[in-house]
Design an enzyme around this catalytic site. Structure first.
Site, PDB file in Angstrom:
ATOM      1  N   ALA A  15       1.080  -1.338   0.054  1.00 39.06           N
ATOM      2  CA  ALA A  15       0.484   0.111  -0.073  1.00 39.06           C
ATOM      3  C   ALA A  15       1.007   0.754   0.172  1.00 39.06           C
ATOM      4  CB  ALA A  15      -1.221  -0.198   1.016  1.00 39.06           C
ATOM      5  N   ARG A  20      11.230   7.108  -1.964  1.00 42.95           N
ATOM      6  CA  ARG A  20      12.391   6.905  -2.455  1.00 42.95           C
ATOM      7  C   ARG A  20      12.490   7.048  -3.666  1.00 42.95           C
ATOM      8  NH1 ARG A  20      14.738   3.291   2.253  1.00 42.95           N
ATOM      9  NH2 ARG A  20      12.485   2.658   2.354  1.00 42.95           N
ATOM     10  N   GLY A  82       1.648   3.280   8.623  1.00 41.39           N
ATOM     11  CA  GLY A  82       2.539   2.032   8.483  1.00 41.39           C
ATOM     12  C   GLY A  82       2.184   0.551   8.670  1.00 41.39           C
ATOM     13  N   GLU A 157      14.494   0.796  14.170  1.00 35.95           N
ATOM     14  CA  GLU A 157      14.226   1.234  12.395  1.00 35.95           C
ATOM     15  C   GLU A 157      16.071   2.483  12.427  1.00 35.95           C
ATOM     16  OE1 GLU A 157      12.615   0.860  10.009  1.00 35.95           O
ATOM     17  OE2 GLU A 157      12.101  -1.067  11.073  1.00 35.95           O
ATOM     18  N   ASN A 229      14.224  -0.098  -2.497  1.00 34.07           N
ATOM     19  CA  ASN A 229      13.447   1.770  -2.531  1.00 34.07           C
ATOM     20  C   ASN A 229      13.866   2.207  -2.742  1.00 34.07           C
ATOM     21  OD1 ASN A 229      12.170   0.101   0.848  1.00 34.07           O
ATOM     22  ND2 ASN A 229      14.632  -0.028   1.223  1.00 34.07           N
ATOM     23  N   ASN A 378       6.768 -10.306 -55.736  1.00 34.27           N
ATOM     24  CA  ASN A 378       8.158  -9.528 -55.375  1.00 34.27           C
ATOM     25  C   ASN A 378       7.749  -7.894 -55.766  1.00 34.27           C
ATOM     26  OD1 ASN A 378      11.048  -8.521 -55.600  1.00 34.27           O
ATOM     27  ND2 ASN A 378      11.324 -10.409 -56.535  1.00 34.27           N
ATOM     28  N   ALA A 381      12.235  -2.206 -55.445  1.00 36.95           N
ATOM     29  CA  ALA A 381      12.600  -1.116 -54.034  1.00 36.95           C
ATOM     30  C   ALA A 381      11.473  -0.344 -54.758  1.00 36.95           C
ATOM     31  CB  ALA A 381      14.107  -0.941 -54.813  1.00 36.95           C
TER      32      ALA A 381
HETATM   33  C1  UD1 Z   1      10.440  -2.399   6.589  1.00 35.87           C
HETATM   34  C2  UD1 Z   1      10.502  -2.606   8.011  1.00 35.87           C
HETATM   35  C3  UD1 Z   1      12.216  -2.637   7.837  1.00 35.87           C
HETATM   36  C4  UD1 Z   1      12.848  -4.099   7.283  1.00 35.87           C
HETATM   37  C5  UD1 Z   1      11.991  -3.234   5.628  1.00 35.87           C
HETATM   38  C6  UD1 Z   1      12.237  -3.524   4.874  1.00 35.87           C
HETATM   39  C7  UD1 Z   1       8.840  -1.377   9.531  1.00 35.87           C
HETATM   40  C8  UD1 Z   1       8.014  -1.103  10.408  1.00 35.87           C
HETATM   41  N1  UD1 Z   1       9.778  -2.047   9.170  1.00 35.87           N
HETATM   42  O1  UD1 Z   1      11.200  -0.054   7.047  1.00 35.87           O
HETATM   43  O2  UD1 Z   1      12.609  -3.367   9.550  1.00 35.87           O
HETATM   44  O3  UD1 Z   1      14.266  -3.817   6.958  1.00 35.87           O
HETATM   45  O4  UD1 Z   1      10.676  -3.190   5.917  1.00 35.87           O
HETATM   46  O5  UD1 Z   1      12.190  -4.060   3.205  1.00 35.87           O
HETATM   47  O6  UD1 Z   1       7.764  -2.474   9.086  1.00 35.87           O
HETATM   48  N2  UD1 Z   1       3.577  -0.818   3.305  1.00 35.87           N
HETATM   49  C9  UD1 Z   1       2.271  -0.254   3.506  1.00 35.87           C
HETATM   50  N3  UD1 Z   1       1.468   0.554   4.554  1.00 35.87           N
HETATM   51  C10 UD1 Z   1       1.729   1.031   4.759  1.00 35.87           C
HETATM   52  C11 UD1 Z   1       2.936   0.868   4.822  1.00 35.87           C
HETATM   53  C12 UD1 Z   1       3.598   0.251   4.062  1.00 35.87           C
HETATM   54  O7  UD1 Z   1       1.416  -1.762   3.411  1.00 35.87           O
HETATM   55  O8  UD1 Z   1       1.225   1.535   5.684  1.00 35.87           O
HETATM   56  C13 UD1 Z   1       4.324  -1.980   2.502  1.00 35.87           C
HETATM   57  C14 UD1 Z   1       5.056  -0.340   0.728  1.00 35.87           C
HETATM   58  O9  UD1 Z   1       4.041  -1.219   0.189  1.00 35.87           O
HETATM   59  C15 UD1 Z   1       5.837  -1.674   1.657  1.00 35.87           C
HETATM   60  C16 UD1 Z   1       6.217  -2.380   2.654  1.00 35.87           C
HETATM   61  O10 UD1 Z   1       5.129  -2.422   3.245  1.00 35.87           O
HETATM   62  O11 UD1 Z   1       5.615  -2.867   0.501  1.00 35.87           O
HETATM   63  C17 UD1 Z   1       7.951  -2.066   4.068  1.00 35.87           C
HETATM   64  O12 UD1 Z   1       7.308  -0.986   3.671  1.00 35.87           O
HETATM   65  P1  UD1 Z   1       8.388   0.227   3.925  1.00 35.87           P
HETATM   66  O13 UD1 Z   1       8.202   1.859   3.984  1.00 35.87           O
HETATM   67  O14 UD1 Z   1       9.210   0.217   2.631  1.00 35.87           O
HETATM   68  O15 UD1 Z   1       9.176   0.017   5.015  1.00 35.87           O
HETATM   69  P2  UD1 Z   1      10.708  -0.140   5.471  1.00 35.87           P
HETATM   70  O16 UD1 Z   1      10.751   1.208   5.453  1.00 35.87           O
HETATM   71  O17 UD1 Z   1      11.382  -0.796   3.903  1.00 35.87           O
HETATM   72 CA    CA Z   2      11.071  -1.333   2.118  1.00 34.74          CA
END
Ligand code: UD1
Ligand code: CA
Length: 473
Positions: A15, A20, A82, A157, A229, A378, A381
């Site tokens: 989601a 980044r 999150g 984190e 990322n 054929n 050209a």
């Molecule tokens: C997360 C982990 C981190 C780990 C890393 C590995 C947490 C708090 N941290 O960090 O420890 O090393 O993944 O990749 O979990 N997503 C949702 N909904 C949200 C937020 C995120 O579906 O509200 C999904 C994102 O689309 C993604 C995944 O969860 O596919 C990870 O989210 P991301 O924000 O990339 O987490 P990181 O900061 O990388």
């Molecule tokens: Ca990630």
């Protein structure tokens, strides 16, 4: 085998926006070898046969839903609060009861089904509340650091970590197996007191650990730890997937002369003893038969090439190249092109929505659009079909065995009967009966030139029927 003991439910977290990536497109929609990133994690789950595969969507939810394979169920996370919140959303879809929840981040496209199976197995054997997949990385930048101590796993984190914690190289890969009841309980207790003000799934680990033990599972193949990322990560992941695809084709009997410069998407099929030469791109639904030579520098999208054909320095889009046909160098086959067996489309030719019969040749410098060419014809050209009058497209029919001289213009709609012979430079705007020779249409004065002639008459030609003839723009 595992499912006898305990049903597995899968939640794919997809989601997030992926800030980044600096993209207008959600991160999980970015493709790797033609496949949206999120679909790799889903494919890796498949052999585990989860009861349900829930995909948490949010950012660009409609677009993400649209690319999901059948069997994957999208669930909407309205606000991206999150990873912990995302798992809560998925849990609402799963009935209370026993089982394992396998959580997979949507941005880990290289994870294998074997690793996921090992994670679940270790989790069930250890009989713990949570198991997290970890890896020891030389560069842990940006990832959650993992501290394990006597059945308690703590993940911090990077942005919330102390100097000492940052020195830890054991990282969280975002893949977890949870006891359903344990993760439900833990998520009900987690707040968002962290640098991002989000609900961190990682906080569930220490809560579960204190009650019913949590353990780590160490990743064996570090290649799988390539999470995406940013765009540099994307390129690295694609490089690995691309190489895996090439290796599979090579093991199946395809010669790839220069893997470094060859790009083949996941969906492409290639028959044995075909040779792929450097600089070639094979994409989408492209299918190549056996004993073909493709390249150098072929770029084929959704194009079928039958056995024994050659395609050299050419572009194909939705075309079919018959067995033993030869294409290029420098040909452009556009959608609807069907080349018959042993036919030829040669240098600097463009062909669109046209059937070229078996053994017919369009060897040099032609544009052929909206045409039906019989067998054994054929085209000299520079033979051009004027298929477009500025408003509508018209068809050209060319019978078996027709011969056109150089620079023949065929003003469509027009039919050339079997075995007809069109002299060099002829401009043909009336049907030609079978077996006849036609010549001519030399230029002649017909009226004054338009006044502001220089600009307007540029590439256009007026003919005396008042219609503007020309090829399609
Ligand atoms: C997360 C982990 C981190 C780990 C890393 C590995 C947490 C708090 N941290 O960090 O420890 O090393 O993944 O990749 O979990 N997503 C949702 N909904 C949200 C937020 C995120 O579906 O509200 C999904 C994102 O689309 C993604 C995944 O969860 O596919 C990870 O989210 P991301 O924000 O990339 O987490 P990181 O900061 O990388
Ligand atoms: Ca990630």
């Amino acid at each position: 085998m595992l499912s006898d003991r305990s049903p597995i439910f899968a939640a794919v977290l997809a989601a997030g926006k992926g800030t980044r990536m600096r993209s207008n497109r959600a991160k999980v929609l970015h493709t790797i070898c033609g496949v949206p990133m999120v679909n790799y994690a889903i494919a890796a789950l498949k052999p585990l046969a989860p009861e349900r595969t829930l995909v948490v969507v949010g950012h660009q939810a409609d677009e993400v839903r649209a690319v999901l394979p059948s069997g994957a169920e999208p669930v909407l996370q309205r606000e991206q609060n999150g990873t912990g919140d995302a798992v809560r959303v998925a849990l609402e879809e799963i009935e209370e009861g026993e089982g394992t929840l396998l959580v997979v981040n949507g941005d880990g496209p290289l994870i294998s089904d074997a690793t996921l199976a090992r994670l679940v197995e270790r989790h069930l054997e250890a009989g713990v509340g949570a198991t997290v997949l970890v890896a020891e990385l030389a560069d842990a930048t940006g990832l959650g650091r993992v501290m394990e101590d006597a059945g308690v796993v703590r993940i911090v984190e990077e942005r919330d970590a102390t100097e000492a914690e940052r020195g830890v190289r054991l990282v969280n890969l975002g893949l977890y197996a949870f006891e359903l009841s344990e993760i439900r309980r833990a998520l009900s207790l987690i707040g968002s007191e962290n640098d991002q003000g989000e609900v961190y799934l990682t906080d569930a680990l220490s809560i579960i650990g204190e009650r019913s033990r949590a353990v780590t599972c160490l990743l064996e193949n570090l290649e799988e730890a390539n999470l995406v990322n940013d765009r540099a990560h994307l390129a690295k992941a694609e490089e690995i997937v691309r190489r895996r695809i090439l290796d599979a084709h090579m093991r199946a009997g395809v010669t790839v002369r220069d893997p470094v410069s060859t790009h083949i998407e996941a969906s492409v099929e290639i028959g044995r003893d075909t040779v792929i030469l450097p600089g070639t791109f094979l994409r989408g639904g492209t299918k190549i038969g056996s004993d073909c030579v493709i390249g150098p520098s072929a770029d084929l999208l959704d194009t079928t090439v039958e056995d024994g054909a050659l395609v050299e320095h050419s572009v194909g889009r939705g075309a079919v190249v018959g067995a033993g046909a030869s294409v290029g160098p420098y040909a452009y086959l556009r959608p609807g092109t069907v080349l018959g067996g042993a036919s030829k489309v040669g240098a600097y030719c463009e062909v669109k929505n046209t059937t070229v019969g078996a053994k017919s040749k369009v060897p040099h410098l032609s544009y052929v659009g909206d045409a039906q060419i019989g067998e054994g014809a054929n085209l000299g050209a520079g033979t051009i079909t004027a298929n477009y009058d500025g408003k509508d497209k018209h068809r050209t029919e060319i019978g078996d065995g027709v011969f056109t001289g150089i620079n023949t213009n065929l003003i469509a709609p027009v039919k050339i009967g079997e075995g007809a012979y069109l002299g060099a430079g002829s401009v043909v705007n009336k049907n030609v009966p079978a077996g006849k020779l036609v010549v001519g249409m030399p230029a002649r004065v017909i009226r004054d030139a338009p006044t502001n002639s220089k600009k307007e008459s540029g590439g256009e030609t007026d003919v005396d029927d008042g219609r503007r003839d020309g090829t399609e723009a």
